[in-house]
Design an enzyme around this catalytic site. Structure first.
Site, PDB file in Angstrom:
ATOM      1  N   GLU A 180       5.144   5.482  13.552  1.00 17.35           N
ATOM      2  CA  GLU A 180       5.746   4.189  13.942  1.00 17.35           C
ATOM      3  C   GLU A 180       6.963   4.423  14.842  1.00 17.35           C
ATOM      4  OE1 GLU A 180       7.029   1.578  10.704  1.00 17.35           O
ATOM      5  OE2 GLU A 180       8.532   0.733  12.065  1.00 17.35           O
ATOM      6  N   THR A 212      10.337   0.055   9.922  1.00 16.73           N
ATOM      7  CA  THR A 212      10.064  -1.044   8.986  1.00 16.73           C
ATOM      8  C   THR A 212      10.090  -0.638   7.515  1.00 16.73           C
ATOM      9  OG1 THR A 212       7.705  -0.627   9.281  1.00 16.73           O
ATOM     10  CG2 THR A 212       8.670  -2.390  10.608  1.00 16.73           C
ATOM     11  N   SER A 232       2.988   8.961   2.431  1.00 18.14           N
ATOM     12  CA  SER A 232       3.376   7.550   2.595  1.00 18.14           C
ATOM     13  C   SER A 232       4.892   7.390   2.530  1.00 18.14           C
ATOM     14  CB  SER A 232       2.713   6.724   1.495  1.00 18.14           C
ATOM     15  OG  SER A 232       3.312   5.452   1.434  1.00 18.14           O
TER      16      SER A 232
HETATM   17  S1  SF4 Z   1       4.509  -2.332   5.493  1.00 14.28           S
HETATM   18 FE1  SF4 Z   1       4.979  -4.160   6.707  1.00 14.28          FE
HETATM   19  S2  SF4 Z   1       5.188  -3.381   8.807  1.00 14.28           S
HETATM   20 FE2  SF4 Z   1       4.114  -1.795   7.640  1.00 14.28          FE
HETATM   21  S3  SF4 Z   1       1.956  -2.241   7.964  1.00 14.28           S
HETATM   22 FE3  SF4 Z   1       2.558  -3.280   6.067  1.00 14.28          FE
HETATM   23  S4  SF4 Z   1       3.092  -5.378   6.720  1.00 14.28           S
HETATM   24 FE4  SF4 Z   1       3.077  -4.084   8.563  1.00 14.28          FE
END
Ligand code: SF4
Length: 281
Positions: free
Chosen positions: A129, A165, A221
């Protein structure tokens, strides 16, 4: 028999970004015998094995360069513009499962960069990301990792601060404070995904309600590591497992109440398998 009672946390399991990505892959593979995916579609080995058995083929960036005229999936983490250019050059058709939350963040970072701001991203610089986010700034964004908080790099007097995020809000706000203590003017955008932040808060209550916690997630993760840390802080009798093979009966006492929970990339079927195994002890 240990006679354990166990409860699966209803809020654990795939977030909407992962549900969407897995659904897209399953839909395509129900009509086709294979689908390439750039990087692991989910950070969960067990779920990945299931998808591979349906025909998902995981490739890395080097393999992408050599691939021509195929269909390739972009996972929820999103990608940098260079990946889309590469795909066009190679005649690849993309199935884009970039999470809308991450796409929005990419656009905000791009806008800030194009407006001439210094973009600072709080996150793990090796995470897909973050690589995609830095790509929005032609590689110019500065990345600060949680381990850098003790020794921050040299920075200009004003920065636009964004966050991967899945980072911990507490650590993100600590960075803001550290920057301000240095006299740096910070334009902070709290871009932590609410799916993760809200779970983190509610998980504190869940983890405190059981004798033992079994936290289920893949070792890679990010939000799994973060959410497990939350469980462990609230309930020191929390154990991290990736599959039923990691479970150890000697963690438990007779009649323990066990809470089972997981990350946004943990499939519900895996938590149910864990529960079935616990019931057999
Ligand atoms: S954790 Fe939030 S930003 Fe990451 S894939 Fe899931 S919904 Fe999208």
């Amino acid at each position: 028999m240990l006679n354990l009672s166990s409860t699966i946390n209803e809020e654990s399991g795939f977030c909407f970004g992962v549900i969407y990505a897995v659904q897209l892959a399953e839909d395509y593979l129900s009509q086709n015998d294979h689908l390439y995916c750039l990087g692991a579609l989910v950070h969960n080995d067990m779920e990945l094995q299931r998808l591979k058995s349906l025909g998902l083929r995981i490739i890395d960036r080097r393999q992408l360069q050599a691939l021509k005229n195929e269909v390739v999936m972009i996972r929820a983490h999103g990608e940098a513009p260079a990946t889309y250019r590469q795909a066009r050059r190679n005649g690849l058709t993309l199935i884009d499962a970039s999470c809308p939350v991450i796409l929005k963040l990419q656009h905000r970072i791009k806008r800030a960069y194009e407006a001439g701001e210094t973009v600072l991203i709080f996150g793990n610089r090796d995470h897909a990301e973050v690589i995609g986010l830095v790509g929005q700034t032609e590689g110019k964004a500065i990345v600060v990792d949680e381990s850098d908080l003790g020794q921050l790099p040299e920075l200009p007097p004003r920065v636009s601060l964004f966050c991967q995020t899945t980072q911990r809000p507490k650590a993100f706000y600590r960075l803001k404070k550290l920057l301000e203590n240095r006299g740096i003017q910070v334009d902070m955008q709290d871009t932590v995904c609410r799916q993760v932040a809200d779970r983190n808060n509610r998980l504190k209550v869940f983890a405190g309600s059981f004798d033992k916690i079994v936290f289920v997630a893949g070792a890679a993760s990010s939000n799994g590591k973060m959410l497990f840390r939350t469980c462990k802080t609230v309930n020191p009798n929390s154990y991290f497992v990736s599959s039923t093979y990691d479970l150890k009966p000697d963690w438990f006492e007779p009649y323990d109440k066990v809470g089972i929970c997981g990350a946004t990339s943990t499939p519900m079927w895996l938590m149910e398998e864990i529960q079935t195994r616990l019931q057999s002890y």
